[in-house]
Design an enzyme around this catalytic site. Structure first.
Site, PDB file in Angstrom:
ATOM      1  N   THR A  71       9.373   7.485  30.826  1.00 30.50           N
ATOM      2  CA  THR A  71      10.530   6.814  30.223  1.00 30.50           C
ATOM      3  C   THR A  71      10.070   5.995  29.024  1.00 30.50           C
ATOM      4  O   THR A  71       8.919   5.572  28.964  1.00 30.50           O
ATOM      5  CB  THR A  71      11.251   5.890  31.226  1.00 30.50           C
ATOM      6  OG1 THR A  71      12.335   5.211  30.565  1.00 30.50           O
ATOM      7  CG2 THR A  71      10.323   4.835  31.816  1.00 30.50           C
ATOM      8  N   GLU A  79      16.569  15.949  26.208  1.00 31.55           N
ATOM      9  CA  GLU A  79      17.679  15.754  27.139  1.00 31.55           C
ATOM     10  C   GLU A  79      18.711  16.834  26.842  1.00 31.55           C
ATOM     11  O   GLU A  79      19.290  16.857  25.763  1.00 31.55           O
ATOM     12  CB  GLU A  79      18.287  14.355  26.962  1.00 31.55           C
ATOM     13  CG  GLU A  79      17.419  13.294  27.611  1.00 31.55           C
ATOM     14  CD  GLU A  79      18.116  11.939  27.779  1.00 31.55           C
ATOM     15  OE1 GLU A  79      19.319  11.818  27.469  1.00 31.55           O
ATOM     16  OE2 GLU A  79      17.433  11.001  28.227  1.00 31.55           O
ATOM     17  N   ASP A 121      17.762   9.320  34.527  1.00 33.15           N
ATOM     18  CA  ASP A 121      18.804   9.328  33.510  1.00 33.15           C
ATOM     19  C   ASP A 121      19.994   8.526  34.022  1.00 33.15           C
ATOM     20  O   ASP A 121      20.430   8.711  35.162  1.00 33.15           O
ATOM     21  CB  ASP A 121      19.233  10.759  33.197  1.00 33.15           C
ATOM     22  CG  ASP A 121      20.034  10.804  31.910  1.00 33.15           C
ATOM     23  OD1 ASP A 121      19.507  10.376  30.875  1.00 33.15           O
ATOM     24  OD2 ASP A 121      21.204  11.233  31.946  1.00 33.15           O
ATOM     25  N   PHE A 147      19.640  -5.462  30.127  1.00 33.06           N
ATOM     26  CA  PHE A 147      19.539  -4.643  28.914  1.00 33.06           C
ATOM     27  C   PHE A 147      20.781  -3.761  28.808  1.00 33.06           C
ATOM     28  O   PHE A 147      21.617  -3.723  29.715  1.00 33.06           O
ATOM     29  CB  PHE A 147      18.267  -3.790  28.955  1.00 33.06           C
ATOM     30  CG  PHE A 147      18.250  -2.748  30.043  1.00 33.06           C
ATOM     31  CD1 PHE A 147      17.941  -3.087  31.347  1.00 33.06           C
ATOM     32  CD2 PHE A 147      18.556  -1.425  29.756  1.00 33.06           C
ATOM     33  CE1 PHE A 147      17.932  -2.129  32.354  1.00 33.06           C
ATOM     34  CE2 PHE A 147      18.549  -0.451  30.765  1.00 33.06           C
ATOM     35  CZ  PHE A 147      18.233  -0.814  32.057  1.00 33.06           C
ATOM     36  N   TYR A 171      24.091  -1.993  28.595  1.00 33.19           N
ATOM     37  CA  TYR A 171      25.487  -2.371  28.810  1.00 33.19           C
ATOM     38  C   TYR A 171      25.646  -3.492  29.847  1.00 33.19           C
ATOM     39  O   TYR A 171      26.777  -3.810  30.228  1.00 33.19           O
ATOM     40  CB  TYR A 171      26.296  -1.147  29.243  1.00 33.19           C
ATOM     41  CG  TYR A 171      26.306  -0.022  28.224  1.00 33.19           C
ATOM     42  CD1 TYR A 171      27.087  -0.112  27.070  1.00 33.19           C
ATOM     43  CD2 TYR A 171      25.537   1.129  28.399  1.00 33.19           C
ATOM     44  CE1 TYR A 171      27.101   0.909  26.130  1.00 33.19           C
ATOM     45  CE2 TYR A 171      25.546   2.163  27.463  1.00 33.19           C
ATOM     46  CZ  TYR A 171      26.332   2.044  26.337  1.00 33.19           C
ATOM     47  OH  TYR A 171      26.348   3.062  25.407  1.00 33.19           O
ATOM     48  N   ASP A 172      24.548  -4.087  30.294  1.00 29.59           N
ATOM     49  CA  ASP A 172      24.644  -5.147  31.319  1.00 29.59           C
ATOM     50  C   ASP A 172      25.612  -6.281  30.962  1.00 29.59           C
ATOM     51  O   ASP A 172      26.304  -6.795  31.856  1.00 29.59           O
ATOM     52  CB  ASP A 172      23.256  -5.740  31.624  1.00 29.59           C
ATOM     53  CG  ASP A 172      22.440  -4.857  32.556  1.00 29.59           C
ATOM     54  OD1 ASP A 172      23.022  -3.952  33.175  1.00 29.59           O
ATOM     55  OD2 ASP A 172      21.223  -5.081  32.661  1.00 29.59           O
ATOM     56  N   LYS A 184      22.338  -7.894  40.320  1.00 25.42           N
ATOM     57  CA  LYS A 184      22.110  -6.509  39.865  1.00 25.42           C
ATOM     58  C   LYS A 184      21.016  -5.845  40.700  1.00 25.42           C
ATOM     59  O   LYS A 184      21.177  -4.715  41.153  1.00 25.42           O
ATOM     60  CB  LYS A 184      21.724  -6.489  38.375  1.00 25.42           C
ATOM     61  CG  LYS A 184      21.530  -5.059  37.885  1.00 25.42           C
ATOM     62  CD  LYS A 184      21.065  -4.945  36.454  1.00 25.42           C
ATOM     63  CE  LYS A 184      20.995  -3.474  36.047  1.00 25.42           C
ATOM     64  NZ  LYS A 184      20.324  -3.240  34.783  1.00 25.42           N
ATOM     65  N   HIS A 232      23.362   0.643  40.650  1.00 26.34           N
ATOM     66  CA  HIS A 232      23.173   2.093  40.622  1.00 26.34           C
ATOM     67  C   HIS A 232      21.688   2.432  40.725  1.00 26.34           C
ATOM     68  O   HIS A 232      21.289   3.315  41.462  1.00 26.34           O
ATOM     69  CB  HIS A 232      23.754   2.629  39.309  1.00 26.34           C
ATOM     70  CG  HIS A 232      23.317   1.839  38.096  1.00 26.34           C
ATOM     71  ND1 HIS A 232      23.568   0.488  37.969  1.00 26.34           N
ATOM     72  CD2 HIS A 232      22.592   2.172  37.010  1.00 26.34           C
ATOM     73  CE1 HIS A 232      23.042   0.048  36.837  1.00 26.34           C
ATOM     74  NE2 HIS A 232      22.431   1.046  36.244  1.00 26.34           N
ATOM     75  N   ARG A 233      20.839   1.705  39.965  1.00 24.53           N
ATOM     76  CA  ARG A 233      19.402   1.993  39.969  1.00 24.53           C
ATOM     77  C   ARG A 233      18.800   1.682  41.328  1.00 24.53           C
ATOM     78  O   ARG A 233      18.003   2.447  41.849  1.00 24.53           O
ATOM     79  CB  ARG A 233      18.716   1.190  38.856  1.00 24.53           C
ATOM     80  CG  ARG A 233      17.216   1.459  38.735  1.00 24.53           C
ATOM     81  CD  ARG A 233      16.667   1.100  37.377  1.00 24.53           C
ATOM     82  NE  ARG A 233      17.248   1.923  36.336  1.00 24.53           N
ATOM     83  CZ  ARG A 233      18.164   1.496  35.460  1.00 24.53           C
ATOM     84  NH1 ARG A 233      18.574   0.240  35.481  1.00 24.53           N
ATOM     85  NH2 ARG A 233      18.663   2.317  34.569  1.00 24.53           N
TER      86      ARG A 233
END
Ligand code: ITT
Length: 185
Positions: A8, A37, A66, A141, A143-144, A163, A168-169
């Site tokens: 990444t 991608e 992703d 970072f 869109y947070d 968070k 999601h992560r």
């Protein structure tokens, strides 16, 4: 401690992944191997093609990840194009696109692709929420500063501990680490 390579360009992803991995005795090490991608609406496919490409280059067990922000009122845009859209118009651009919209529902989706010599696996994590009316908070970072998880009132950028607990992560990395701990045996 078992180390796995994580291809990444984004060190925030590695930091967030490692907070979860620690619980499992796993550590991710960032490598900067660029991969194409593919253009697809499905981020699972993007992660799968990406990790196959990286594995062919380095021939070592590796993950790629992703993530996309899917906004209801924009029919899922920017979704798989989230990185490009962020670079071009940022959070401000998204807020402008939604300025007349009552429906502010959105979802973050993360797909982790893992590949070694015998296995290709994809792990997905999601979180639903809404897009705030203005940018709030300075942590994190991307869109947070404009993403508020469902039934909460702070953005990810205002409450990074929140968070880490629910993102999601986190969901995707938790699934990966659980599976990987058994895969190692
Ligand atoms: P890679 O090298 O891993 O591809 P990237 O930052 O380009 O790094 P993505 O394509 O997955 O990664 O990211 C899509 C966009 O969504 C990008 O602009 C990120 O900043 C943003 N993003 C990803 N995860 C995020 C999160 O947890 N919170 C807010 N924004 C996020």
């Amino acid at each position: 401690m078992k180390t796995i390579l994580f291809a990444t360009s984004n060190p925030h992803k590695v930091r967030e992944g490692n907070k979860i991995a620690r619980e499992f005795g796993i550590r991710f090490e960032q490598i900067n191997v660029d991969y194409p991608e593919i253009r697809d609406e499905n981020i699972r496919k993007i992660a799968a093609e990406g990790v196959k490409f990286v594995f062919e280059r380095i021939k070592k067990p590796v993950i790629v990840e992703d993530t996309g922000l899917f906004i209801d009122a924009l029919n899922g845009f920017p979704g798989p194009y989230s990185a490009y859209v962020y670079k071009k118009i940022g959070c401000e651009g998204i807020l402008k696109l939604l300025q007349d919209s009552d429906n502010r529902d959105a979802e973050f989706i993360t797909a982790i692709g893992f590949k070694d010599s015998s296995t290709l696996r994809i792990f997905e994590g999601r979180i639903s929420g809404t897009i705030s009316k203005e940018k709030r908070g300075t942590a994190g970072f991307g869109y947070d500063p404009i993403f508020i998880p469902k039934s909460l009132d702070k953005t990810f950028a205002e409450d990074p501990e929140m968070k880490d607990r629910i993102s999601h992560r986190r969901n995707a990395f938790y699934k990966f680490c659980q599976w990987f701990s058994n895969h190692l045996r």
